[in-house]
Design a protein around this motif. Structure first.
Motif: not given
Length: 130
Positions: A66-67, A69, A86, A115-116, A118-120, A122, A124, A130
């Motif tokens: 996943r990105y 990363r 990204d 990273i965590g 930004h992933r949470k 949603g 970039r 994203r």
């Protein structure tokens, strides 16, 4: 719970050592400036190496990871460089004070934090969705 074989502790002389008996060579250096700090860092690096900690794991994993990363690589200076992406081929620039870290674990943990988050959310790394 299983007790780890490698962890930072202090010996009878109050020196930082590993529970396995590893004692950094720098502790034999007669220069007193920074020895305790450097020895502690050497023990923590030893613990990471013996525990299978792999700071390059984001690079070694599946290309379908996943990105966004992150990746951590050793620099020529002995410090560790954190880089963030990204998407494939799109690296996110970090200010220099956040790129370089004293240990691989410190860089890896900082990368996971960024990273965590930004992933949470949603998003970039540049804040766009994203």
């Amino acid at each position: 719970m299983k007790t780890p074989k490698h962890f930072l502790k202090r010996n009878a002389e109050n020196e930082p050592v590993c529970s396995c008996g590893f004692r950094p060579e720098i502790l034999d250096d007669p220069a007193p400036v920074g020895i305790q700090w450097k020895a502690k860092r050497d023990v923590l690096d030893h613990v990471d190496a013996m525990s299978g900690f792999r700071p390059s794991a984001p690079f070694d994993g599946s290309p379908d990871s996943r990105y966004p990363r992150a990746g951590v690589r050793p620099g020529a200076s002995g410090r560790w460089k954190l880089t963030l992406w990204d998407e494939p081929g799109v690296m996110h620039a970090l200010p220099s004070e956040h790129q370089w870290h004293d240990t691989a674990r410190e860089a890896f943990d900082y990368g996971q934090l960024v990273i965590g988050t930004h992933r949470k959310a949603g998003t970039r790394l540049n804040g766009m969705t994203r």
